[in-house]
Design a protein around this motif. Structure first.
Motif, PDB file in Angstrom:
ATOM      1  N   GLU A  82       0.836  -1.218   0.000  1.00  0.00           N
ATOM      2  CA  GLU A  82       0.000   0.000   0.000  1.00  0.00           C
ATOM      3  C   GLU A  82       0.863   1.256   0.000  1.00  0.00           C
ATOM      4  OE1 GLU A  82      -3.933  -1.756   2.334  1.00  0.00           O
ATOM      5  OE2 GLU A  82      -2.200  -1.049   3.453  1.00  0.00           O
ATOM      6  N   ASN A  83       1.966   1.203   0.747  1.00  0.00           N
ATOM      7  CA  ASN A  83       2.888   2.337   0.740  1.00  0.00           C
ATOM      8  C   ASN A  83       3.443   2.582  -0.663  1.00  0.00           C
ATOM      9  OD1 ASN A  83       3.570   3.775   3.322  1.00  0.00           O
ATOM     10  ND2 ASN A  83       3.711   1.670   4.053  1.00  0.00           N
ATOM     11  N   VAL A  84       3.865   1.495  -1.296  1.00  0.00           N
ATOM     12  CA  VAL A  84       4.448   1.610  -2.637  1.00  0.00           C
ATOM     13  C   VAL A  84       3.399   2.100  -3.629  1.00  0.00           C
ATOM     14  CG1 VAL A  84       5.452   0.303  -4.547  1.00  0.00           C
ATOM     15  CG2 VAL A  84       6.196  -0.137  -2.207  1.00  0.00           C
ATOM     16  N   ARG A  85       2.188   1.562  -3.495  1.00  0.00           N
ATOM     17  CA  ARG A  85       1.125   1.951  -4.434  1.00  0.00           C
ATOM     18  C   ARG A  85       0.807   3.440  -4.305  1.00  0.00           C
ATOM     19  NH1 ARG A  85      -2.547  -1.797  -3.273  1.00  0.00           N
ATOM     20  NH2 ARG A  85      -1.378  -3.243  -4.564  1.00  0.00           N
ATOM     21  N   PHE A  86       0.852   3.941  -3.071  1.00  0.00           N
ATOM     22  CA  PHE A  86       0.587   5.370  -2.890  1.00  0.00           C
ATOM     23  C   PHE A  86       1.649   6.211  -3.604  1.00  0.00           C
ATOM     24  CE2 PHE A  86       1.679   9.261  -0.524  1.00  0.00           C
ATOM     25  CZ  PHE A  86       0.579  10.012  -0.910  1.00  0.00           C
ATOM     26  N   VAL A  87       2.909   5.839  -3.444  1.00  0.00           N
ATOM     27  CA  VAL A  87       3.983   6.603  -4.104  1.00  0.00           C
ATOM     28  C   VAL A  87       3.757   6.601  -5.614  1.00  0.00           C
ATOM     29  CG1 VAL A  87       6.457   6.679  -4.595  1.00  0.00           C
ATOM     30  CG2 VAL A  87       5.667   6.155  -2.294  1.00  0.00           C
ATOM     31  N   ARG A  88       3.373   5.442  -6.144  1.00  0.00           N
ATOM     32  CA  ARG A  88       3.175   5.328  -7.583  1.00  0.00           C
ATOM     33  C   ARG A  88       1.988   6.180  -8.041  1.00  0.00           C
ATOM     34  NH1 ARG A  88       1.374   0.648 -11.549  1.00  0.00           N
ATOM     35  NH2 ARG A  88      -0.525   0.928 -10.388  1.00  0.00           N
ATOM     36  N   ASP A  89       0.878   6.106  -7.319  1.00  0.00           N
ATOM     37  CA  ASP A  89      -0.311   6.869  -7.716  1.00  0.00           C
ATOM     38  C   ASP A  89      -0.092   8.362  -7.532  1.00  0.00           C
ATOM     39  OD1 ASP A  89      -1.467   4.499  -8.253  1.00  0.00           O
ATOM     40  OD2 ASP A  89      -2.743   4.438  -6.462  1.00  0.00           O
ATOM     41  N   PHE A  90       0.591   8.719  -6.434  1.00  0.00           N
ATOM     42  CA  PHE A  90       0.803  10.133  -6.131  1.00  0.00           C
ATOM     43  C   PHE A  90       1.639  10.783  -7.228  1.00  0.00           C
ATOM     44  CE2 PHE A  90       2.927  13.632  -3.790  1.00  0.00           C
ATOM     45  CZ  PHE A  90       1.794  14.320  -3.380  1.00  0.00           C
ATOM     46  N   HIS A  91       2.615  10.050  -7.737  1.00  0.00           N
ATOM     47  CA  HIS A  91       3.463  10.596  -8.794  1.00  0.00           C
ATOM     48  C   HIS A  91       2.961  10.215 -10.178  1.00  0.00           C
ATOM     49  CE1 HIS A  91       6.557  12.236  -6.153  1.00  0.00           C
ATOM     50  NE2 HIS A  91       6.227  11.250  -5.357  1.00  0.00           N
ATOM     51  N   ASP A  92       1.867   9.460 -10.192  1.00  0.00           N
ATOM     52  CA  ASP A  92       1.218   9.080 -11.431  1.00  0.00           C
ATOM     53  C   ASP A  92       2.202   8.517 -12.452  1.00  0.00           C
ATOM     54  OD1 ASP A  92      -0.881   8.728 -13.144  1.00  0.00           O
ATOM     55  OD2 ASP A  92      -0.711  10.712 -14.030  1.00  0.00           O
ATOM     56  N   THR A  93       2.960   7.534 -12.025  1.00  0.00           N
ATOM     57  CA  THR A  93       3.895   6.923 -12.968  1.00  0.00           C
ATOM     58  C   THR A  93       3.473   5.492 -13.240  1.00  0.00           C
ATOM     59  OG1 THR A  93       5.362   6.013 -11.310  1.00  0.00           O
ATOM     60  CG2 THR A  93       5.799   8.261 -12.033  1.00  0.00           C
ATOM     61  N   ARG A  94       3.764   5.048 -14.421  1.00  0.00           N
ATOM     62  CA  ARG A  94       3.475   3.659 -14.778  1.00  0.00           C
ATOM     63  C   ARG A  94       4.764   2.973 -15.235  1.00  0.00           C
ATOM     64  NH1 ARG A  94       0.002   4.624 -12.222  1.00  0.00           N
ATOM     65  NH2 ARG A  94      -2.227   4.788 -12.580  1.00  0.00           N
TER      66      ARG A  94
ATOM     67  N   MET B   1      12.124  25.039  -9.576  1.00  0.00           N
ATOM     68  CA  MET B   1      13.052  23.916  -9.423  1.00  0.00           C
ATOM     69  C   MET B   1      12.496  22.660 -10.088  1.00  0.00           C
ATOM     70  SD  MET B   1      15.024  22.657  -6.196  1.00  0.00           S
ATOM     71  CE  MET B   1      16.025  21.205  -6.333  1.00  0.00           C
ATOM     72  N   ASN B   2      11.211  22.417  -9.850  1.00  0.00           N
ATOM     73  CA  ASN B   2      10.610  21.244 -10.470  1.00  0.00           C
ATOM     74  C   ASN B   2       9.815  21.634 -11.702  1.00  0.00           C
ATOM     75  OD1 ASN B   2      11.260  18.854  -8.807  1.00  0.00           O
ATOM     76  ND2 ASN B   2      10.465  20.178  -7.201  1.00  0.00           N
ATOM     77  N   PRO B   3       9.631  20.703 -12.607  1.00  0.00           N
ATOM     78  CA  PRO B   3       8.925  21.048 -13.837  1.00  0.00           C
ATOM     79  C   PRO B   3       7.453  21.326 -13.553  1.00  0.00           C
ATOM     80  CG  PRO B   3       9.260  18.704 -13.691  1.00  0.00           C
ATOM     81  CD  PRO B   3      10.001  19.300 -12.559  1.00  0.00           C
ATOM     82  N   PRO B   4       6.805  22.136 -14.396  1.00  0.00           N
ATOM     83  CA  PRO B   4       5.381  22.365 -14.200  1.00  0.00           C
ATOM     84  C   PRO B   4       4.631  21.038 -14.331  1.00  0.00           C
ATOM     85  CG  PRO B   4       6.102  23.190 -16.318  1.00  0.00           C
ATOM     86  CD  PRO B   4       7.325  22.795 -15.596  1.00  0.00           C
ATOM     87  N   VAL B   5       3.686  20.856 -13.466  1.00  0.00           N
ATOM     88  CA  VAL B   5       2.996  19.570 -13.448  1.00  0.00           C
ATOM     89  C   VAL B   5       1.660  19.710 -14.160  1.00  0.00           C
ATOM     90  CG1 VAL B   5       2.222  17.711 -11.977  1.00  0.00           C
ATOM     91  CG2 VAL B   5       4.060  19.188 -11.231  1.00  0.00           C
ATOM     92  N   HIS B   6       1.350  18.751 -14.976  1.00  0.00           N
ATOM     93  CA  HIS B   6       0.117  18.801 -15.746  1.00  0.00           C
ATOM     94  C   HIS B   6      -1.083  18.607 -14.834  1.00  0.00           C
ATOM     95  CE1 HIS B   6      -2.716  17.749 -18.972  1.00  0.00           C
ATOM     96  NE2 HIS B   6      -1.945  18.554 -19.662  1.00  0.00           N
ATOM     97  N   ASN B   7      -2.218  19.217 -15.231  1.00  0.00           N
ATOM     98  CA  ASN B   7      -3.408  19.203 -14.376  1.00  0.00           C
ATOM     99  C   ASN B   7      -3.905  17.817 -14.016  1.00  0.00           C
ATOM    100  OD1 ASN B   7      -3.604  21.870 -14.031  1.00  0.00           O
ATOM    101  ND2 ASN B   7      -5.034  22.230 -15.723  1.00  0.00           N
ATOM    102  N   THR B   8      -3.914  16.912 -15.000  1.00  0.00           N
ATOM    103  CA  THR B   8      -4.425  15.578 -14.696  1.00  0.00           C
ATOM    104  C   THR B   8      -3.527  14.899 -13.670  1.00  0.00           C
ATOM    105  OG1 THR B   8      -3.211  14.723 -16.562  1.00  0.00           O
ATOM    106  CG2 THR B   8      -5.531  15.205 -16.924  1.00  0.00           C
ATOM    107  N   ARG B   9      -2.231  15.185 -13.754  1.00  0.00           N
ATOM    108  CA  ARG B   9      -1.309  14.588 -12.778  1.00  0.00           C
ATOM    109  C   ARG B   9      -1.612  15.110 -11.382  1.00  0.00           C
ATOM    110  NH1 ARG B   9       4.622  14.886 -13.378  1.00  0.00           N
ATOM    111  NH2 ARG B   9       4.357  13.560 -11.568  1.00  0.00           N
ATOM    112  N   VAL B  10      -1.931  16.406 -11.305  1.00  0.00           N
ATOM    113  CA  VAL B  10      -2.244  16.982  -9.999  1.00  0.00           C
ATOM    114  C   VAL B  10      -3.529  16.375  -9.445  1.00  0.00           C
ATOM    115  CG1 VAL B  10      -2.826  19.098  -8.774  1.00  0.00           C
ATOM    116  CG2 VAL B  10      -1.041  19.134 -10.492  1.00  0.00           C
ATOM    117  N   SER B  11      -4.531  16.191 -10.305  1.00  0.00           N
ATOM    118  CA  SER B  11      -5.779  15.635  -9.786  1.00  0.00           C
ATOM    119  C   SER B  11      -5.585  14.170  -9.392  1.00  0.00           C
ATOM    120  CB  SER B  11      -6.912  15.800 -10.794  1.00  0.00           C
ATOM    121  OG  SER B  11      -6.685  14.997 -11.911  1.00  0.00           O
ATOM    122  N   ARG B  12      -4.725  13.437 -10.124  1.00  0.00           N
ATOM    123  CA  ARG B  12      -4.438  12.059  -9.710  1.00  0.00           C
ATOM    124  C   ARG B  12      -3.789  12.035  -8.333  1.00  0.00           C
ATOM    125  NH1 ARG B  12      -3.226   9.773 -15.002  1.00  0.00           N
ATOM    126  NH2 ARG B  12      -5.285   9.394 -15.848  1.00  0.00           N
ATOM    127  N   ALA B  13      -2.841  12.979  -8.124  1.00  0.00           N
ATOM    128  CA  ALA B  13      -2.166  13.055  -6.821  1.00  0.00           C
ATOM    129  C   ALA B  13      -3.169  13.380  -5.727  1.00  0.00           C
ATOM    130  CB  ALA B  13      -1.058  14.112  -6.859  1.00  0.00           C
TER     131      ALA B  13
END
Lengths: 197, 231
Positions: A82-94, B1-13
């Motif tokens: 769950e910790n790892v999944r949060f990091v992945r979702d928060f940064h929205d990376t695949r 310092m960090n790149p501008p983040v796209h809106n969909t990425r922000v809403s996912r976060a």
């Protein structure tokens, strides 16, 4: 990637270290060494943008920054997965799947245990997973080798080698003897109040 | 310092954070139940202390319910940013490149869902308990629904400022209670007006205005407060 000139931070009107100049190219690793309390963590936190320098300038062209410090940002009440999944979702990376990175970090046996049951070394590995997940050009690692076993140290070095090969850079603070086997490596030794290049 | 983040990425976060905070709240069930139990205990003490005289209880019910709701919110506020600050998650938010304001908004929303919404849902039961005049029941629930988010928003500023202090909770209550006074006055004024058969629309309008103002301003202030606490 990173250009730092005359950077310093004052605490109680005393500079933590003398004004510092350095620059970091793509694919390069900067190793910060020094005794306890000489300002390694402070410098890393400055570079991360958590602290603001008292004077000097810091320019970064890095696309994203990943930071692993002393506080590992792991939630004890959540499982490793769950910790790892949060990091992945928060940064929205695949870039990698959750199972993949957990396996890489050697945590597959404890993946569904609450993080509070992990040992110090396992917690560190769980935090280092962030490096695989976050798409960052600049890595800031504060004592990444502490509390890790030989296999864990190999994991860090392996990750670092891949990162550098892909053109990423890294600032790494360490007081230990271990040095990552990277060719393009500079060292700064911080001495409380002063530094030696 | 960090790149501008796209809106969909922000809403996912935003949603990732909301989901994780709710999951954490359900893992820490004692913390989840604390505000509701607190409200229950405080309100039930009044008939015991003052005497079970229905007319008197009905008269003081709006004030009692609202003060108990304020206290219940404040005791849950301290934990809003505490664990994120202590385990380094807050630093990760700052470095992530996502706007801290959006992150704070997700945290406040999660806090309200966990600590504020149960108070709203619980209030009709307590209102009957306190013999609140029937015509003002709807207004009381509406005032809590509109104004408990305001309490979370304002409280987040105080929580952000005090998160790095060891005994932050006590200072936090001193900081936010004065700011809660207008909310308390308007909300109880509305309930009493409804009980007396007077128009109460203006009171609810004021609370709505307060909700919109705090929704748009407080996340920025709380994010700035957190930045100060980190350095």
């Amino acid at each position: 990637m990173l250009a730092v000139s005359q950077i310093t931070l004052e605490r109680h009107f005393q500079p933590v270290f003398e004004p510092l100049d350095f620059h970091l190219d793509r694919g390069a690793v900067l190793l910060i060494t020094g005794a306890n309390g000489c300002g390694k963590t402070t410098l890393i936190r400055l570079l991360a943008g958590i602290l603001t320098p008292t004077s000097g300038t810091l320019l970064s062209s890095a696309q994203g920054t990943a930071y692993v410090g002393h506080s590992l940002a792991i939630k004890d009440d959540l499982s490793v997965a769950e910790n790892v999944r949060f990091v992945r979702d928060f940064h929205d990376t695949r870039r990698h799947s959750v199972d993949e990175v957990i396996f890489r970090a050697g945590l597959h046996r404890v993946a569904h245990q609450p993080a509070r049951t992990l040992s110090a070394g396992q917690r560190k590995r769980c935090a280092l997973v962030r490096l695989l997940l976050i798409p960052a050009e600049l890595w800031l690692l504060d004592e990444p080798y502490s509390s890790l076993d030989d296999e864990g140290i190999e994991l860090v070095d392996g990750l670092l080698a891949e990162h550098v090969q892909l053109g990423g850079s890294c600032v790494l603070a360490s007081h230990g003897r271990h040095r990552p086997g990277i060719k393009d490596r500079t060292e700064i030794e911080l001495i409380s109040g002063a530094h030696r290049l | 310092m960090n790149p501008p983040v796209h809106n969909t990425r922000v809403s996912r976060a935003f949603f990732a954070l909301l989901r994780r905070d709710l999951l954490l709240a359900f893992r820490r069930r004692t913390e989840l139940l604390l505000p509701v139990m607190f409200l229950l205990v405080v309100v039930s003490l009044f008939p015991l202390g003052i005497g079970p005289e229905p007319a008197l209880l009905g008269r003081i019910a709006p004030g009692v319910l609202w003060i108990a709701a304020l206290l219940a919110t404040v005791i849950s506020l301290e934990s809003l940013f505490r664990s994120d600050f202590e385990d380094g998650t807050l630093e990760q938010y700052v470095i992530s490149g996502h706007p801290l304001t959006v992150i704070v908004l997700a945290k406040i929303l999660a806090h309200w869902l966990v600590a504020g919404l149960p108070l709203v849902l619980m209030s009709p039961l307590l209102a009957i308990w306190m013999n609140l005049p029937r015509p003002s029941m709807g207004v009381m629930v509406a005032s809590l629904a509109l104004a408990t988010p305001i309490l979370s928003f304002i409280g987040a500023i105080g929580a952000g400022l005090t998160v790095s202090l060891r005994r932050g909770g006590q200072l936090l209550s001193l900081l936010v209670f004065p700011l809660y006074v207008p909310v308390l006055i308007v909300a109880t004024g509305g309930i009493m007006a409804a009980a007396d058969g007077l128009p109460y629309g203006a009171f609810l309008g004021l609370l709505t205005a307060g909700l919109i103002a705090s929704l748009t301003l407080a996340p920025f202030a709380a994010a700035a407060a957190l930045k100060i606490s980190l350095s």
